[in-house]
Structures are given as C-alpha cells and as structure tokens.
Design a protein around this motif. Structure first.
Motif, PDB file in Angstrom:
ATOM      1  N   LYS A   1       6.344  -3.537  -9.091  1.00 15.07           N
ATOM      2  CA  LYS A   1       5.152  -3.653  -8.231  1.00 15.07           C
ATOM      3  C   LYS A   1       4.215  -4.739  -8.748  1.00 15.07           C
ATOM      4  O   LYS A   1       3.728  -5.577  -7.983  1.00 15.07           O
ATOM      5  CB  LYS A   1       4.412  -2.330  -8.141  1.00 15.07           C
TER       6      LYS A   1
ATOM      7  N   GLN B   1       1.893   6.551  -6.984  1.00 18.46           N
ATOM      8  CA  GLN B   1       0.844   7.476  -7.416  1.00 18.46           C
ATOM      9  C   GLN B   1       1.314   8.925  -7.329  1.00 18.46           C
ATOM     10  O   GLN B   1       1.032   9.730  -8.217  1.00 18.46           O
ATOM     11  CB  GLN B   1      -0.420   7.279  -6.577  1.00 18.46           C
TER      12      GLN B   1
ATOM     13  N   SER C   1       2.410   1.757  -3.364  1.00 22.15           N
ATOM     14  CA  SER C   1       1.405   2.238  -4.320  1.00 22.15           C
ATOM     15  C   SER C   1       1.180   3.736  -4.174  1.00 22.15           C
ATOM     16  O   SER C   1       1.078   4.461  -5.180  1.00 22.15           O
ATOM     17  CB  SER C   1       0.079   1.500  -4.119  1.00 22.15           C
TER      18      SER C   1
ATOM     19  N   TYR D   1       7.028   0.537 -11.420  1.00 22.20           N
ATOM     20  CA  TYR D   1       5.647   0.073 -11.630  1.00 22.20           C
ATOM     21  C   TYR D   1       5.637  -1.404 -12.035  1.00 22.20           C
ATOM     22  O   TYR D   1       4.812  -2.193 -11.571  1.00 22.20           O
ATOM     23  CB  TYR D   1       4.951   0.893 -12.730  1.00 22.20           C
TER      24      TYR D   1
ATOM     25  N   ASP E   1       0.839  -1.214   0.000  1.00 21.92           N
ATOM     26  CA  ASP E   1       0.000   0.000   0.000  1.00 21.92           C
ATOM     27  C   ASP E   1       0.864   1.250   0.000  1.00 21.92           C
ATOM     28  O   ASP E   1       0.590   2.207  -0.731  1.00 21.92           O
ATOM     29  CB  ASP E   1      -0.934   0.009   1.210  1.00 21.92           C
TER      30      ASP E   1
END
Length: 174
Positions: free
Chosen positions: A88, A48, A44, A85, A41
């Motif tokens: 991830k 973002q 992320s 990314y 989390d």
C-alpha cells in the motif's frame, strides 16, 4: 474466536486489500485517477479491519495472559498483512509518480502545440504585423492559455479566446 478463524480472516482481508491495490496501480497506469483513489480507500479500510483483528484477537489476548497456540497459519497471516501494508505504501508513491508524469507529459504537449501554432502564425503574417517582441510573446502566451482552457474544458474561457481569434484574426486580441 479461535486463532485459525482469526488467521483466515486476516489473510482474507489482506488478500482483498492486495487485489484492490493491484487494480489501483493498473488504473493509475491508464490515467484513471478518480477510480484509483476509491480503490486505495477500500484497501485501507480492509487493512484496518485486518489490523483490528490482529490487535484485538491476538495481541490483546496474549497481553492479557492467554496462551495462544502458535502455528504456521498465524505466521502466514501476520506476514501477509505486513507485506500488504508495504505494498500500500509503495502503491501510493507509484500512483503519485504516475500523476506527476501525466502532468509533465501534458505540459510538454501543450507547450509543443503552442510553439507550433505560434510559428505557423508568424510564417503566415507579415513581418510588420509582428515587429514587436512583446506582441509576439503576448500571442504565444494567449495560445498557451487557449490550449490550457481547452484541455481543462473551461468552455466559457475557451469560447472567449476562440471568438477573439476568429473575430480579430490573432493580430487584434487587445
């Protein structure tokens, strides 16, 4: 904000996210899945933020007609963001596989223990007592339920089944 500052901020955020993802993979390998979710989390959120900087400070400005000075630093920032990314996406899949492996290992061990206990009980008791195939299957299934209850720490269920075994010596569960 100047392009160098944007590039450094993107690199910093993507680097922090990458570090969180690497920690999450290490913890998943150790079976600490509660901690891995928090790290995923956090990564992320950092990605973002980096993507927002890229969009607002570079792409939107360029789309509005502003000529940005292209340099290697911006290229590196874009590359680092995109590879993070990708990391991830791969990390999420690997962690899912670690979870599945843990479940499979647990079920295999549970079944092995239940089988061993069942065979021990058969060896310790008379053939008359265990003449019914259904009865033998019942005992085996009860052993699996007991192991599942113990493993999932359902104290109430574990106590009921353990009490039945102690009081009725396996043979009189019903």
């Amino acid at each position: 904000m100047n392009t160098e500052k944007v590039a450094f901020d993107i690199i910093s955020l993507a680097g922090d996210a990458k570090a969180e993802l690497q920690k999450a993979l290490k913890l998943a390998r150790e079976g600490k899945f509660g901690e891995t979710d928090a790290l995923l989390d956090k990564a992320s959120e950092q990605l973002q933020q980096a993507h927002k900087l890229q969009t607002q400070e570079l792409l939107t400005r360029e789309a509005n007609g502003e000529k940005l000075q292209f340099n290697v630093l911006i290229s590196h920032a874009q590359d680092y963001l995109m590879t993070t990314y990708t990391l991830k996406d791969v990390a999420v899949e690997i962690i899912s596989l670690y979870r599945l492996i843990k479940k499979i290992k647990f079920l295999s061990i549970e079944l092995l223990i239940a089988t061993a206990l069942f065979l021990y009980i058969l060896a310790q008791n008379s053939i008359k007592k265990f003449s019914s195939v259904l009865y033998n299957i019942n005992i085996f299934l009860h052993l699996i339920i007991i192991l599942k209850a113990i493993s999932m720490n359902y104290k109430a269920m574990r106590n009921v089944y353990a009490e039945n075994i102690i009081n009725y010596n396996i043979g009189n569960i019903y």
